[in-house]
Motif scaffolding. Sequence first.
Motif, mmCIF file in Angstrom:
data_model
loop_
_atom_site.group_PDB
_atom_site.id
_atom_site.type_symbol
_atom_site.label_atom_id
_atom_site.label_comp_id
_atom_site.label_asym_id
_atom_site.label_seq_id
_atom_site.Cartn_x
_atom_site.Cartn_y
_atom_site.Cartn_z
ATOM 1 N N ASN B 198 -33.996 -33.814 53.610
ATOM 2 C CA ASN B 198 -34.446 -33.708 51.846
ATOM 3 C C ASN B 198 -35.198 -33.215 51.297
ATOM 4 O O ASN B 198 -35.483 -33.086 50.262
ATOM 5 N N GLN B 201 -33.930 -29.383 50.647
ATOM 6 C CA GLN B 201 -33.375 -29.494 49.592
ATOM 7 C C GLN B 201 -33.411 -29.683 48.648
ATOM 8 O O GLN B 201 -33.754 -29.139 47.560
ATOM 9 N N ARG B 204 -35.376 -26.320 47.611
ATOM 10 C CA ARG B 204 -34.199 -25.558 47.267
ATOM 11 C C ARG B 204 -33.383 -26.146 45.870
ATOM 12 O O ARG B 204 -33.639 -25.087 44.931
ATOM 13 N N ILE B 205 -34.014 -26.503 45.286
ATOM 14 C CA ILE B 205 -33.320 -27.847 43.677
ATOM 15 C C ILE B 205 -34.029 -26.773 42.644
ATOM 16 O O ILE B 205 -34.337 -26.916 42.252
ATOM 17 N N TYR B 206 -35.385 -27.447 43.457
ATOM 18 C CA TYR B 206 -36.479 -28.252 42.374
ATOM 19 C C TYR B 206 -36.999 -26.251 42.585
ATOM 20 O O TYR B 206 -38.338 -25.865 41.185
#
Lengths: 208, 208
Positions: B198, B201, B204-206
């Motif tokens: 979690n 990811q 990676r996203i933010y």
Amino acid sequence: MKNEKLSTKERILSEALTLFSVKGFSSVSVAEIANAVGIKAPSIYKHYKSKQDIFKAIITDMDIRYKKYTASLQISGDEALKDIGFFSMVTEEKLIETGIKLFLYFLHDEHTKKFRKMLTIEQYSNTELAALYVKQYADEPLLYQSSVFELLIKEGILKPENPKVMAMHFYSPIYLLLAVCDENPGREGEALQMIEENIRQFIRIYGK
Amino acid sequence: MKNEKLSTKERILSEALTLFSVKGFSSVSVAEIANAVGIKAPSIYKHYKSKQDIFKAIITDMDIRYKKYTASLQISGDEALKDIGFFSMVTEEKLIETGIKLFLYFLHDEHTKKFRKMLTIEQYSNTELAALYVKQYADEPLLYQSSVFELLIKEGILKPENPKVMAMHFYSPIYLLLAVCDENPGREGEALQMIEENIRQFIRIYGK
DNA sequence: TCTTTTGGCTAATGATTATTAGCTTACATA
DNA sequence: TATGTAAGCTAATAATCATTAGCCAAAAGA
């Protein structure tokens, strides 16, 4: 008072669930249940052979309701998968609606809510109920959401990230906000806004 | 058996909390608490004037512990903010460590865990406890995480998305996995892996 | 219409409950 | 050393609990 059409047997179940969901099984007396129904305690035993028996009947009843609920999801899910229009329906607004509907169902459906609260109270003293709780409020929603996102990834609608984590990002805020709103109805608006923002950000992040 | 060094008065509190956290306040008898301590029921009243009084003492005790805990967070937080090395510490591995430490603290700290379970059971029959529950396990963790992310956004380390939603994405999976693991210690490994994925990811996203 | 069943009632039972009274012993303090 | 207090005990009390026995009226079925 309410449920004029229900039989005494059904009303016992209903009032017992209401009481169990606030005080827990062992803090509710048979006399209290009887009083809520409008009869005397010994009359309860004309319908159920013991207090435990009432509890078991509630569990059985909720088992049936839950199976119906998931079955309805499965059907509409399958249909949706076959439906050509499905993917075009995965708009931002549709996803928000899905999340909010899920939240409001758990929060407002009388039976589900009371049963969830009862499970929450009883889970630590009953292994079976603990398993049921985790299954209904964690594992199955996550599995369902996960499979939806997996599909949307395959279709190129969402970025190829881990669908389980995506399900966490989608569902676990709903789960947490449920706990917030359960005893704070005044915070429902705030929670709904949070869910909406959450899903908009979800799409900004994971959408292509 | 355990806690040889504690006074009887403290042992009553400890054993009572252990019992309350499984069965709930009203399902535990004074005799049961006394038995766990190794004394007879009436002796309890040499230390507390009623069963309710034991309960209140547990709440007061946990209030003190919680204030200490948040104070320690605040200090290390402030220090961290002033520390020049802080932002370089916001690596993927450090964030994972933060999440996992938070999770394991809530899951394994004996007192916190038992108190959390007791609050979970009692919240629906006691307005004060309901407020305490939401404050400790929803509002305050979210507020804290949110302020951290807000800072990281200002510093250009994270993308300029809504920090409240980011806090939801970071914390609410931890909250949900806590409920899963509480009565399923066997699933702790799976949960830890989930938290790790979690957070990876999340970055990676933010992350920028 | 007669009879059985259903579902209510009151009264009683026995277990468990929190709590009090009052006794005893050991230790701390004067 | 003498004495008061802290902390244990047993026995008792009064309330509450789930449950049973047994009575009665109304509804249902024959």
